[in-house]
Design an enzyme around this catalytic site. Structure first.
Site, short mmCIF file in Angstrom:
data_model
loop_
_atom_site.label_atom_id
_atom_site.label_comp_id
_atom_site.label_asym_id
_atom_site.label_seq_id
_atom_site.Cartn_x
_atom_site.Cartn_y
_atom_site.Cartn_z
N TYR A 144 0.87 -1.19 0.00
CA TYR A 144 0.00 0.00 0.00
C TYR A 144 0.90 1.23 0.00
O TYR A 144 1.87 1.30 0.75
CB TYR A 144 -0.88 0.00 1.24
CG TYR A 144 -1.74 1.24 1.40
CD1 TYR A 144 -1.50 2.15 2.44
CD2 TYR A 144 -2.80 1.50 0.54
CE1 TYR A 144 -2.29 3.28 2.60
CE2 TYR A 144 -3.60 2.64 0.70
CZ TYR A 144 -3.34 3.52 1.72
OH TYR A 144 -4.12 4.64 1.88
N ASP A 238 9.39 2.93 -0.87
CA ASP A 238 8.40 3.61 -0.04
C ASP A 238 8.69 3.26 1.42
O ASP A 238 8.28 2.22 1.90
CB ASP A 238 6.99 3.18 -0.45
CG ASP A 238 5.93 3.84 0.40
OD1 ASP A 238 4.74 3.71 0.07
OD2 ASP A 238 6.30 4.48 1.42
N LYS A 266 5.22 9.57 8.50
CA LYS A 266 5.06 9.03 9.85
C LYS A 266 6.13 9.53 10.83
O LYS A 266 6.06 10.64 11.32
CB LYS A 266 5.02 7.50 9.77
CG LYS A 266 3.78 6.99 8.97
CD LYS A 266 3.73 5.50 8.89
CE LYS A 266 2.68 5.01 7.92
NZ LYS A 266 1.34 4.89 8.50
P1 KE4 Z 1 -0.49 8.54 4.51
O1 KE4 Z 1 -1.02 9.24 3.28
O2 KE4 Z 1 -1.56 7.72 5.22
O3 KE4 Z 1 0.27 9.46 5.44
O4 KE4 Z 1 0.62 7.50 4.01
C1 KE4 Z 1 0.26 6.54 3.04
C2 KE4 Z 1 1.24 5.38 3.11
C3 KE4 Z 1 2.22 5.28 2.14
N1 KE4 Z 1 3.12 4.27 2.15
C4 KE4 Z 1 3.10 3.33 3.14
C5 KE4 Z 1 4.11 2.23 3.12
C6 KE4 Z 1 2.11 3.39 4.16
O5 KE4 Z 1 2.10 2.44 5.13
C7 KE4 Z 1 1.17 4.43 4.15
C8 KE4 Z 1 0.06 4.54 5.19
N2 KE4 Z 1 -0.04 3.46 6.09
C9 KE4 Z 1 -1.34 3.23 6.65
C10 KE4 Z 1 -1.22 2.03 7.61
N3 KE4 Z 1 -1.04 0.82 6.93
C11 KE4 Z 1 -1.89 4.42 7.35
C12 KE4 Z 1 -3.10 4.15 8.22
C13 KE4 Z 1 -4.36 4.66 7.57
O6 KE4 Z 1 -4.55 4.49 6.36
O7 KE4 Z 1 -5.18 5.22 8.35
#
Ligand code: KE4
Length: 429
Positions: A144, A238, A266
């Site tokens: 993801y 990523d 994060k």
């Molecule tokens: P954000 O747009 O949520 O800040 O980041 C997206 C993203 C991009 N790349 C990786 C590897 C990620 O894990 C994420 C976001 N992770 C999720 C948890 N698996 C965020 C939690 C959520 O969607 O509320």
């Protein structure tokens, strides 16, 4: 477990918020029940609006690596607040955080701050296309990378949990340049390069967290690095989740690969909205105002978020908690396997640094297909039993648990009891 106030807020939240949440995974869809509402948190603990206290293994899905309300981060944020919140102009803090980040990633000369991991990835993909003048992107099922259109195909994380193949509202042409391969299957990547001569980049989580924790084999990761170099495509790592979580810097150094473009988020914001993408001078010279690739943001480099990021990374440098993370993760793995054995529960545990998670399957989990053999009903039972026993887990089989520096002997004792009792519930099904 008393959840009266959460239920009340859930009902009220549904009036003006979609499902009473601002991100789907928080809806608890895959574990059943309604979302809990959090009142406050401190150190290793989080408390919901009914006063239930939990050891927090979600940590806001990664950022709170120092635990909640770290005193030095809080002090830095308070200092920054006194100087103003947002200027729409550059500040010294952005330079400080940029240096901390670039110094931690070999090959990263320049970085651009944005406001989320999604924004970091969408910018990195646009950058790869600008740099190579090619359009196609290879991604892996189960990984993801945020919710940009082109990445919402066979994504892990929320989509995997909701088991949606893609997403409504994403037009066909938005994903026609997205090629999907299988994690840890180099042949599936080679097949795309044999059929396509316009691949701009391969993007992957260097260690995944969004299908649960899965490490790349050396054959896979080195093979991709060689293949992308040979074909003139870029490698995008990523590290939104892994960055600064398993060592100071990225997972890519630990697995022995150097990306052309790295995405972050994060931890580098310490709980405030920050994403970033970085690369060599040559590649970053494509980005406006130096080059023709446009990307912008009103709150990019926000001074409060920069202060939180600087103090978080500085604290991590000082504490260097990574050996401790490995030791704690090993102990938690032992607790899970011992109790699974004791109650005859089929379980596989994958971990990498301070990321760990159990799969309720007897298969080795090396890709998304393996991960999906997990018994998500058993996970749901385990999840709620852990909540009853004072441990807040991500409400999905396909999410990594996160360790903070605040998990000490006392918390390990509590975790051991909670895991044993909860596995007993699963074993009695
Ligand atoms: P954000 O747009 O949520 O800040 O980041 C997206 C993203 C991009 N790349 C990786 C590897 C990620 O894990 C994420 C976001 N992770 C999720 C948890 N698996 C965020 C939690 C959520 O969607 O509320």
């Amino acid at each position: 477990m008393n959840t009266k106030n959460s239920e009340k807020l859930y009902k009220k939240g549904c009036e003006n918020l979609v499902g009473a949440v601002n991100s789907p995974v928080r809806a608890f869809a895959s574990v059943g029940g309604n979302p809990l509402f959090i009142d406050k948190a401190k150190g290793a603990y989080i408390k919901d609006v009914d006063g239930n206290k939990y050891i927090d293994m979600v940590l806001s899905y990664g950022p709170m690596i120092l635990g909640h309300r770290n005193k030095n981060v809080e002090k830095a944020v308070a200092q920054a607040l006194k100087k103003g919140y947002s200027f729409g102009a550059s500040t010294h803090a952005e330079i400080k955080l940029a240096k901390l980040v670039c110094d931690a990633f070999p090959g990263m000369d320049k970085v651009r701050f944005v406001n989320s991991g999604t924004e970091a990835v969408l910018s990195a993909i646009r950058l790869a296309r600008a740099h190579t003048n090619r359009d196609k992107i290879v991604k892996f099922s189960g990984c993801y990378h945020g919710h940009m259109d082109a990445m919402l195909v066979a994504a892990g994380s929320g989509l995997a949990t909701l088991s949606l193949p893609g997403s409504k509202g994403v037009p066909a042409q938005a994903v026609e340049n997205t090629l999907i391969a299988e994690y840890n299957n180099l042949e599936s990547v080679k097949a795309h390069f044999e059929k396509n001569d316009d691949i701009a980049a391969v993007i992957l989580e260097p260690v995944t967290g969004n299908m649960g924790v899965v490490e790349p084999t050396q054959e896979f990761i080195q093979g991709i690095r060689e293949l992308t170099k040979e074909k003139g495509a870029l490698l995008i790592c990523d590290e939104v989740m892994t960055g600064f979580r398993s060592q100071f810097g990225g997972a890519q150094e630990l697995i022995g690969v150097q990306a052309d473009i790295t995405c972050l988020g994060k931890v580098i914001g310490g709980g405030f909205p920050v994403g970033a993408y970085g690369a060599s001078d040559e590649i970053m010279s494509n980005v406006a105002p130096l080059g023709g690739m446009y990307q912008a943001g009103t709150l990019s480099g926000n001074p409060i978020a920069m202060a939180a990021g600087i103090s978080t990374l500085t604290e991590l440098q000082k504490q260097n908690p990574y050996d401790q993370f490995n030791e704690v993760a090993e102990k938690v793995e032992g607790m899970l396997l011992t109790s699974a054995n004791k109650y005859g529960v089929e379980l596989t545990v994958n971990r990498f640094g301070s990321m760990i998670n159990p799969f309720f399957t007897n298969k080795e989990v090396t890709n998304f297909t393996d991960a999906q053999t997990s018994d998500t009903d058993k996970f749901a039972k385990f999840f709620w039993a852990m909540m009853e026993n004072g441990v807040f887990l991500p409400p999905s089989q396909f999410e990594a648990w996160f360790l903070s520096t605040e998990i000490k002997e006392v918390e390990l004792e509590k975790l051991s009891v909670a895991i044993d009792k909860s596995m007993g519930v699963v074993g009695s099904l």
